[in-house]
Write a protein that holds these residues in place. Structure first.
Motif, mmCIF file in Angstrom:
data_model
loop_
_atom_site.group_PDB
_atom_site.id
_atom_site.type_symbol
_atom_site.label_atom_id
_atom_site.label_comp_id
_atom_site.label_asym_id
_atom_site.label_seq_id
_atom_site.Cartn_x
_atom_site.Cartn_y
_atom_site.Cartn_z
ATOM 1 N N ILE A 1 0.830 -1.218 0.000
ATOM 2 C CA ILE A 1 0.000 0.000 0.000
ATOM 3 C C ILE A 1 0.862 1.266 0.000
ATOM 4 C CG2 ILE A 1 -1.649 1.337 1.373
ATOM 5 C CD1 ILE A 1 -2.977 -1.327 2.132
ATOM 6 N N ALA A 2 1.962 1.239 0.763
ATOM 7 C CA ALA A 2 2.826 2.438 0.848
ATOM 8 C C ALA A 2 3.290 2.859 -0.549
ATOM 9 C CB ALA A 2 4.022 2.132 1.735
ATOM 10 N N THR A 3 3.711 1.860 -1.359
ATOM 11 C CA THR A 3 4.181 2.167 -2.719
ATOM 12 C C THR A 3 3.057 2.793 -3.535
ATOM 13 O OG1 THR A 3 5.393 0.095 -2.504
ATOM 14 C CG2 THR A 3 5.410 1.138 -4.678
ATOM 15 N N LEU A 4 1.822 2.272 -3.344
ATOM 16 C CA LEU A 4 0.688 2.793 -4.112
ATOM 17 C C LEU A 4 0.416 4.248 -3.742
ATOM 18 C CD1 LEU A 4 -1.855 -0.198 -3.911
ATOM 19 C CD2 LEU A 4 -0.081 0.204 -5.602
ATOM 20 N N CYS A 5 0.500 4.553 -2.412
ATOM 21 C CA CYS A 5 0.178 5.908 -1.962
ATOM 22 C C CYS A 5 1.163 6.952 -2.524
ATOM 23 C CB CYS A 5 0.172 5.978 -0.432
ATOM 24 S SG CYS A 5 -1.211 5.037 0.257
ATOM 25 N N GLU A 6 2.378 6.501 -2.812
ATOM 26 C CA GLU A 6 3.366 7.446 -3.376
ATOM 27 C C GLU A 6 2.917 7.970 -4.743
ATOM 28 O OE1 GLU A 6 7.001 5.267 -3.592
ATOM 29 O OE2 GLU A 6 7.001 4.827 -1.440
ATOM 30 N N ASN A 7 2.099 7.189 -5.427
ATOM 31 C CA ASN A 7 1.719 7.563 -6.799
ATOM 32 C C ASN A 7 0.347 8.236 -6.880
ATOM 33 O OD1 ASN A 7 3.872 6.237 -8.638
ATOM 34 N ND2 ASN A 7 3.385 4.692 -7.089
ATOM 35 N N LEU A 8 -0.131 8.650 -5.708
ATOM 36 C CA LEU A 8 -1.477 9.200 -5.645
ATOM 37 C C LEU A 8 -1.679 10.407 -6.565
ATOM 38 C CD1 LEU A 8 -3.709 8.148 -3.752
ATOM 39 C CD2 LEU A 8 -3.346 10.160 -2.373
ATOM 40 N N ASP A 9 -0.692 11.271 -6.605
ATOM 41 C CA ASP A 9 -0.859 12.537 -7.351
ATOM 42 C C ASP A 9 -0.908 12.335 -8.858
ATOM 43 O OD1 ASP A 9 -0.749 13.701 -4.921
ATOM 44 O OD2 ASP A 9 1.418 14.113 -4.998
ATOM 45 N N SER A 10 -0.347 11.222 -9.345
ATOM 46 C CA SER A 10 -0.274 11.060 -10.808
ATOM 47 C C SER A 10 -1.562 10.463 -11.382
ATOM 48 C CB SER A 10 0.903 10.153 -11.166
ATOM 49 O OG SER A 10 0.671 8.866 -10.623
ATOM 50 N N LEU A 11 -2.531 10.103 -10.512
ATOM 51 C CA LEU A 11 -3.737 9.435 -11.007
ATOM 52 C C LEU A 11 -4.713 10.457 -11.584
ATOM 53 C CD1 LEU A 11 -4.367 6.947 -8.057
ATOM 54 C CD2 LEU A 11 -2.960 6.620 -10.067
ATOM 55 N N ASP A 12 -5.100 10.274 -12.834
ATOM 56 C CA ASP A 12 -6.065 11.221 -13.403
ATOM 57 C C ASP A 12 -7.250 10.524 -14.065
ATOM 58 O OD1 ASP A 12 -4.835 10.138 -15.582
ATOM 59 O OD2 ASP A 12 -3.798 11.974 -16.204
ATOM 60 N N GLU A 13 -7.283 9.177 -14.057
ATOM 61 C CA GLU A 13 -8.419 8.473 -14.668
ATOM 62 C C GLU A 13 -9.408 8.033 -13.590
ATOM 63 O OE1 GLU A 13 -6.775 5.279 -16.932
ATOM 64 O OE2 GLU A 13 -5.503 6.642 -18.091
ATOM 65 N N PRO A 14 -10.712 8.198 -13.859
ATOM 66 C CA PRO A 14 -11.713 7.893 -12.823
ATOM 67 C C PRO A 14 -11.552 6.498 -12.214
ATOM 68 C CG PRO A 14 -12.776 8.896 -14.715
ATOM 69 C CD PRO A 14 -11.338 8.709 -15.087
#
Length: 951
Positions: free
Chosen positions: A429-442
């Motif tokens: 989960i920690a790795t996933l949270c690092e990429n939070l800002d790059s998500l732009d698709e619903p």
């Protein structure tokens, strides 16, 4: 010199010159002129003025000239029908020409001229050509019958051409056989009910003999015809398979797919223990693999068919994984299809190979393909448990590439992996949270929000992460808004003290500032849950989730069986039955695979009810779903009533959910107030009351119903006739749920005896049932009790007690009942006819004097007479049989050798019906006279009499 010269003339007065040339004495000049006419016609010039002159050129021995004239005729006969008749004599003469090519040409052209006046003249020449000694003429005439049938079906039947066509199936020439089969299949398609291709072992043998010698398209017609045959046992099925197998090595891919279709269909009848079954599986793989070396368009069609075959019998291609590995120069549509089949074939034995391949694909340049490859890695993890760990580490490697669309797809599939293997891979989960800002698709944002909400207790800054999404709440898509609302409520239930403000904010945004009804409803439900019973809220929102199934995109088994019957056609490419895309569905019949020998499945189609049963003409009364919905939405949707109907509050339709009972019933509370924000102590103000109707009248005890149901719906205590169960809702129309049933009456209690069968791939639960208003107020007297979830391929028998105190509305036909059944998948609608004798009450015997007085009192125009045919019972047997179904004999007398029974019965709504039944000992036909103050029920009472006496 080429024929192009005929297209280059631009002279004025051309028609006049052509006319002169057509009437020339020189044959060569005539031929040149006709070629010029055809050239002008081809480029769209109107040369119909030359019709009589061109027709005069028909009288010639030159085959080339004759063909040109016939071409002209076909084009202009429709616009000049009166002139076309001039040509009939020449046609008739040509049909007796010594040259078989001319005879065939004449009959072919006559079939193509769609002019009613000419068809009458066509019959005699066609009859001769069908019996011609030359096979070329016979095969042409066979196709002509199909063309003629399209123009005038009645004429073909009256002239007996269909019987001649059937005789041609036994012809010595294989091409004639193939064309006869093609013509009969074409005619049968437009008349699905007619049994034109009456196949039996002898005719099948002839078709199989012709199969080896006719052309490739002839072979396809014969194979398609074989696919519709039902072998009598597994030995015959095996013998047909053995003779069809050589077609698998044919060079034409259409022949190969037609042969595969026949084999796939007949394999259903073979036992898996047979040696031959294993041999057949091995023989099916190489031809399918060979199809993949064709050009891309053919490959795509082959892959769409293979996709169906792999879903039905994955063992055929389980060792052929490498063929489906993608080549660098494959077009995208082939790549995506191959990827799909790779996942279907993935197993523990080959998963390492597949994963290495998929990881390679994820670094390609084609965005759509990369996305699908990343998603495929996730699907492999869910399908093959042993590979899950490797899949997760592969996905993490791909996330490290920081390529935006790869990261987003990876997060979507990791969410599914968490659902499949809870508490196993949460360390990522920690790795996933690092990429939070790059998500732009619903979809990716929604997946990430779900992960944060689901594992909020493991993420220290979960509230900050969710708050960052909340800032642009109204700009998000509905999918993300719904997910965010649920995630914040989960977070609040896990960490109530820190997130009080956040949850108030999101509930306010969802209920007051949003115009999306789904979002508002979910917001209100959460609000009320949290404000009335936080413990219940915790149980509802944080309930344990069921594991997701392995393959969610498999085709429903019933639809898959139908599509297997359409291998090699457009249906197998669309993965939809023909009825879904054929305009008007002319002649589209639903096909299904053969039952295994020894299985107890009925071969009848689910729509056919036993003759004489009340559902014999059922399909005609089933309204479209649209009609039903309108009525069902007007239902009073509280729980079933067992007492007299009580007064209900006016219904606000917007707030009612079909078969549910409204939000207040869900919460068992009547909450009022306004949505002011809560205090600092973490207490909640009630949500605004969007007033679903408060529930009136809880179900009373169903003790009596239970008592009388001890027989389990098998035998009835009062001897009332119970029709055999018929299928009311086929699985194909209800996402895998099949409902069959019947109605019965036992000692004053009416029940609907149901069998629910789950033919889908997922578990079914949460069943509920509701009736639309109907002529006699039939309604469920208790909820639909399905005690355990219904697993795939399981059935459950239920006896649902009914009463007659529901809402009344006159239906057409009178005994039509519209039913809605709900489960965890959807709401389904169907219609059925109930036999009226279930409404005959036990106190329906009238006193004699009362009978006489009432008979005289009812006006004579209310009397109707019916004939009950072919009933061989005597008067006493009739009387006792009818008494079992509450039709009572008041008096009996004998007049001039015939028995007269005077009978009475009473319906649940208090209507009395009086009857006089005349029985002559030697005559199997009875006369029934009925008198009643509501004469519209008489027809249905007569049907009840027939049903009871003949069963």
């Amino acid at each position: 010199m080429t024929d192009s010269k005929y297209f280059t003339t631009t002279k004025k007065g051309e028609i006049f010159e052509l006319k002169a040339e057509l009437n020339s004495d020189k044959k060569e000049k005539k031929k040149e002129a006709v070629k010029k006419v055809i050239a002008s016609m081809t480029v769209g010039k109107d040369v119909s003025a030359l019709f009589p002159d061109v027709v005069n050129c028909m009288q010639t021995d030159n085959l080339e000239l004759k063909k040109l004239v016939y071409l002209y005729l076909m084009n202009y006969a429709k616009s000049q029908p009166d002139m076309a008749i001039m040509a009939v004599n020449t046609f008739v003469k040509d049909c007796e020409d010594p040259n078989p090519l001319i005879r065939a040409l004449a009959v072919r052209t006559m079939g193509c001229i769609r002019v009613d006046k000419i068809t009458e003249y066509l019959c005699e020449p066609l009859r001769k050509c069908l019996k011609d000694e030359d096979p070329y003429v016979r095969k042409t005439a066979a196709v002509c019958v199909a063309k003629l049938h399209d123009i005038n079906a009645q004429l073909v039947e009256d002239q007996g051409f269909l019987d001649t066509l059937k005789d041609l199936i036994s012809d010595s020439n294989p091409m004639v056989v193939a064309n006869a089969v093609a013509a009969l299949s074409e005619i049968a398609e437009s008349h699905p009910s007619s049994n034109l291709l009456d196949l039996n072992p002898q005719s099948i043998n002839k078709l199989l003999t012709a199969l080896n010698e006719c052309t490739e398209w002839g072979q396809i017609f014969i194979l398609d015809c074989l696919a519709n045959y039902m072998p009598k046992d597994d030995r015959e099925a095996q013998s047909i398979c053995e003779r069809v197998t050589p077609r698998l090595s044919h060079a034409n891919s259409a022949v190969v797919l037609s042969a595969v279709k026949v084999l796939m269909k007949f394999m259903e009848m073979l036992s898996k223990d047979l040696d031959y079954y294993g041999t057949l599986l091995k023989k099916l793989a190489p031809p399918l693999v060979t199809l993949l070396s064709a050009e891309p368009e053919l490959q795509y069609v082959a892959l769409r068919n293979i996709n169906l075959i792999v879903q039905k019998r994955p063992e055929i291609l389980k060792h052929e994984m490498k063929v489906f590995f993608v080549k660098y120069n494959d077009p995208i549509y082939v790549k995506l299809e191959k990827l799909d089949i790779m996942i279907r074939l993935a197993s523990q034995a080959n998963i390492a190979q597949v994963l290495a391949e998929l990881k390679e694909y994820a670094t390609e340049v084609d965005v759509d393909f990369v996305r699908k490859a990343v998603r495929a890695i996730g699907r492999c993890a869910i399908k093959v448990e042993q590979s899950a760990e490797r899949c997760v580490s592969t996905l993490l490697d791909l996330i490290q590439t920081k390529v935006n669309y790869v990261v987003q797809e990876a997060i979507v599939v990791i969410k599914d992996i968490f659902r499949k293997y809870p508490n196993k891979y949460e360390s990522v989960i920690a790795t996933l949270c690092e990429n939070l800002d790059s998500l732009d698709e619903p979809e990716a944002r929604a997946a990430m929000i779900w992960i944060v909400g689901e594992y909020a207790e493991r993420i220290d800054n979960a509230d900050e992460l969710l708050e960052s999404f909340l800032e642009g709440f109204h700009d998000e898509s509905t999918q993300v808004q719904l997910q965010l609302l649920t995630a914040i409520v989960k977070l609040f239930l896990k960490k109530p003290t820190e997130t009080q403000e956040l949850v108030q904010q999101v509930l306010s945004l969802a209920t007051q500032d949003s115009d999306n009804p789904d979002l508002r409803d979910r917001g209100y439900i959460y609000w009320r849950l949290l404000s009335t019973d936080p413990v219940a809220a915790k149980e509802v929102v944080l309930a344990e989730k069921p594991l997701i199934s392995e393959e969610t995109d498999l085709i429903e088994p019933t639809l898959l069986d139908e599509l297997i019957c359409y291998i090699g056609t457009l249906a197998s490419v669309y993965h939809k039955p023909p009825s879904a895309f054929v305009e008007g569905s002319r002649g589209v019949t639903h096909k299904s695979l053969l039952p295994r020998t020894g299985s107890n499945e009925s071969v009848e189609s689910p729509d056919t009810a036993p003759a004489g049963g009340p559902a014999a003409d059922q399909p005609s009364v089933i309204p479209t779903q649209g009609d039903l919905l309108g009525d069902l939405l007007n239902l009073d949707l509280g729980p079933p009533v067992s007492g007299p109907p009580m007064a209900t509050a006016p219904v606000q339709m917007g707030a009612v959910d079909l078969l549910g009972g409204g939000l207040d019933i869900l919460l068992r509370s009547d909450v009022g107030g306004s949505p002011a924000m809560g205090g600092s102590d973490g207490s909640f103000t009630p949500a605004p009351n969007t007033a679903a109707p408060t529930n009136v009248g809880a179900p009373l005890g169903t003790g009596l119903g239970d008592l009388f149901d001890l027989t389990g719906g098998v035998g009835t205590l009062s001897g009332s006739y119970v029709a055999p169960k018929t299928v009311w809702l086929p699985a194909m129309k209800a996402k895998g749920l099949e409902i069959s049933g019947t109605f019965s009456r036992q000692v004053g209690s009416i029940s609907m005896d149901l069998v629910l069968t789950n033919k889908a791939l997922q578990v079914m639960s949460d069943f509920a049932i509701q009736f639309n208003r109907n002529s006699f107020g039939l309604a469920p007297a208790a909820p639909l009790q399905v005690h355990a979830p219904l697993a795939p391929n399981q059935s459950v028998e239920i006896s649902l007690p009914l009463n007659t105190v529901g809402s009344v509305m006159k239906m057409d036909p009178l005994n039509n009942l519209q039913v809605a059944v709900k489960n965890n998948i959807d709401v389904f609608y169907f219609s059925t006819l109930y036999p009226l004798h279930i409404l005959f009450v036990e106190d329906g015997k009238m006193e004699r004097q009362m009978f006489l007085a009432t008979w005289k009192d009812i006006p004579n125009e209310n009397e109707t007479q019916f004939q009950i045919k072919d009933c061989s019972l005597n008067a006493d047997a009739v009387s006792s049989k009818l008494q079992g179904s509450n039709i009572f004999t008041v008096a009996k007398r004998n007049v001039e050798g015939q028995d007269m029974l005077y009978q009475s019965l009473k319906l649940t709504n208090g209507i009395w019906v009086l009857a006089e039944l005349r029985i002559q000992p030697s005559n199997p036909n009875f006369t029934l006279s009925l008198k009643c103050r509501a004469p519209e029920v008489s027809q249905y009472i007569f049907q009840a009499y027939e049903t009871i006496l003949k069963n």
